[in-house]
Design a protein around this motif. Sequence first.
Motif, short mmCIF file in Angstrom:
data_model
loop_
_atom_site.label_atom_id
_atom_site.label_comp_id
_atom_site.label_asym_id
_atom_site.label_seq_id
_atom_site.Cartn_x
_atom_site.Cartn_y
_atom_site.Cartn_z
N ASP A 126 8.92 -0.87 0.43
CA ASP A 126 9.84 -1.38 1.45
C ASP A 126 9.14 -1.50 2.80
N VAL A 160 0.86 -1.19 0.00
CA VAL A 160 0.00 0.00 0.00
C VAL A 160 0.89 1.23 0.00
N GLY A 161 0.47 2.23 -0.74
CA GLY A 161 1.25 3.46 -0.81
C GLY A 161 1.56 3.78 -2.26
N GLN A 162 2.70 4.42 -2.49
CA GLN A 162 3.06 4.81 -3.85
C GLN A 162 3.22 3.58 -4.74
N ASN A 163 3.85 2.53 -4.21
CA ASN A 163 4.07 1.30 -4.99
C ASN A 163 2.77 0.80 -5.60
N TYR A 180 11.64 5.08 2.28
CA TYR A 180 10.61 5.91 2.92
C TYR A 180 9.29 5.18 2.96
N MET A 181 8.45 5.60 3.86
CA MET A 181 7.03 5.32 3.71
C MET A 181 6.59 6.38 2.70
N SER A 214 5.89 -1.62 3.45
CA SER A 214 4.83 -2.64 3.41
C SER A 214 5.44 -4.03 3.53
N GLY A 244 -6.70 -0.62 2.70
CA GLY A 244 -5.34 -0.13 2.43
C GLY A 244 -4.35 -0.74 3.41
N MET A 264 4.38 7.21 0.45
CA MET A 264 3.13 7.95 0.32
C MET A 264 2.96 8.92 1.49
N VAL A 265 3.42 8.49 2.66
CA VAL A 265 3.37 9.39 3.82
C VAL A 265 4.31 10.57 3.56
C1 LIG Z 1 -0.98 -1.35 8.29
C2 LIG Z 1 -0.87 0.05 7.83
N1 LIG Z 1 -0.30 0.98 8.62
C3 LIG Z 1 -0.19 2.27 8.21
C4 LIG Z 1 -0.68 2.65 6.98
C5 LIG Z 1 -0.58 4.11 6.52
N2 LIG Z 1 0.26 4.19 5.31
C6 LIG Z 1 -0.25 4.27 4.06
S1 LIG Z 1 0.93 4.26 2.88
C7 LIG Z 1 2.16 4.19 4.02
C8 LIG Z 1 3.59 4.13 3.59
C9 LIG Z 1 3.90 2.94 2.78
O1 LIG Z 1 5.30 2.83 2.63
P1 LIG Z 1 5.92 1.78 1.63
O2 LIG Z 1 5.34 0.45 1.87
O3 LIG Z 1 7.39 1.89 1.69
O4 LIG Z 1 5.35 2.26 0.24
P2 LIG Z 1 5.72 3.52 -0.66
O5 LIG Z 1 4.64 4.53 -0.45
O6 LIG Z 1 7.06 4.02 -0.21
O7 LIG Z 1 5.74 2.97 -2.04
C10 LIG Z 1 1.64 4.19 5.32
C11 LIG Z 1 2.44 4.17 6.54
C12 LIG Z 1 -1.32 1.64 6.21
N3 LIG Z 1 -1.88 1.92 5.04
N4 LIG Z 1 -1.38 0.35 6.65
#
Ligand SMILES: Cc1ncc(C[n+]2csc(CCOP(=O)(O)OP(=O)(O)O)c2C)c(N)n1
Length: 576
Positions: A452, A399-402, A481-482, A454, A425, A484-485
Amino acid sequence: MASKARTLAKPVNKSSFKTGAQIIVDTLLEQGVDTMFCYPGGVVLPLFDRLYDAPIRFINPRHEQGGCHMADAYARASGKVGVVVVTSGPGACNLTTGLATAMMDSVPIVALTGQVRTELIGNDAFQEADTTGITRPITKYNCIVKKVEDLARTIREGFFIASTGRPGPVVIDIPVDIEVAKCSVDGSDEMNLPGYRVRAKGNARQISTAARAINNSERPVLYVGGGVISANASEDLRVLAEKAHLPVTTTLLGLGTFDQRKPESLDMLGMHGSAYANYAVQECDLLIAVGARFDDRVTGKLKTFAPHAKVVHIDIDPASISKNVRVDIPVVGDAKLILAELIKEVEFRERQQWFKKIAGWKKKYPFSYDRQAKTVKPQYVVEELCRQTKSEAVITTGVGQNQMWAAQFYRFIKPRQLISSGGLGTMGFGLPAAIGAQVARPEATVIDIDGDSSFNMTMTELATAVQYNLPINVCILNNGYMGMVRQWQELFYNKRYSNSSLSNPDYAMVARAIGAVGITVDKKEDVPKAIKKMLAEKKPCVVDFKIEREENVWPMVPAGKSLDEMDGLDILERLI
Ligand SMILES: Cc1ncc(C[n+]2csc(CCOP(=O)(O)OP(=O)(O)O)c2C)c(N)n1
Ligand SMILES: [Mg+2]
């Protein structure tokens, strides 16, 4: 057993006397279960002992959450019900994230949870948790079985409820004394669900009204959700779109219902959807929603969503009609049946002006990125995955940008091809989902496009893939990074990156330590050959792509803004 049988009033056949555990196994087999995701513990041992000899394939995850996501993805990939069995207390509690994920995305799961002995319930017994209480809001249905005589019927009802109507997860909580108790069974205890009705056939008048609206529309848009995949109605949807000549946009979960290579495809809409889908929705005169629920990531600001549109909503769940957006023509029922009727009544219309306008938006604002960059761009990785797998792989995501880059840059052509946690999500979904999908579809190339952070959440499940020789592929878009955060913090919190950067392990080394293949990629020119090597591997494989760290996902509708108030369009225009 024989002497006990003699004490009964009615003589029964000795062979029909069974323990609860045996009844569970027999009922699962009767329901066609051939694969289960199980994690043992004290109160499910009688059941596990019976399962030992059963003709069922078992996958033992490293964590119950992983097992639940595996069952979920197994269901999404196969169209069957996913089954997970866990112990009481901590085992059942570990299911919650998986159940909520399945609930939000309408995925059929039957979870059997062990429970402490009936007489101990409420006593704070060892490993006791109020499983039905805890899971009530995150299941379609749940119950506790208090009599062994109810067991077979309850399990049948569980499968029926999980898989019919709007699908969803079901929890059946079974105290250990029920597993060992015996009763006579003759297979005749049928389901008894007087309050549960599923409306399958749509109202004929409503369907005709919808068809007329389509035939009269100058600027229609078909807005398609995951419900079309659950209803196995993607082919009917294609016929409708082609016969009536309608542009099609899908939600994240709807990707794959409509071949994205077709000219009528507007790709995904919403917060990170295409500019052309979002503009088309805002300008359409008729929005035909099928198996979609007007989620806030899709609609943006509700007040200004599709302001000129008459809205048709085809859905199996009456509760989702006019829940978020006022619907003019509701049609409740099974999408497959309704679309078949609708197809008969719609007519082809050229709609030259409308398609010309859409083509203009498509040309001006395609999904794009800096192809000249020297760094590893995540979008490039996804495009290359799509190219080398010829759009045929099953993709799971974190979940996120990926997740958004996977949705934007892989071209989906078939239903059940994208398996992603849309509603909840849930970070950590990608890897166990890849395992569940690979179990369901052994012949398929399964790729988890992950973040990373996730991946960090459930990477322990890599050991499950290794144990069962499941040749899944994990592509970590590693930005440290997280992401999307970080993107939100960059855009809305003045680049104050509070707690969103990570110190990660060497994922290739982690993979090797677990018995998988590990590859690291930090140069753009190495991307194609690393993917080629990964796809040729017979073992589970993890590729750690060290991507451009501060890449953003565009376009973006900021939370609470209208769909046509997208940021990043200037960037997209510049990068074509
Ligand atoms: C279990 C959980 N905790 C917190 C979040 C809030 N959240 C959404 S995207 C994200 C960052 C994701 O980081 P990463 O997996 O590295 O993906 P990126 O956005 O860097 O591709 C977070 C913390 C969530 N969606 N799910
Ligand atoms: Mg990341």
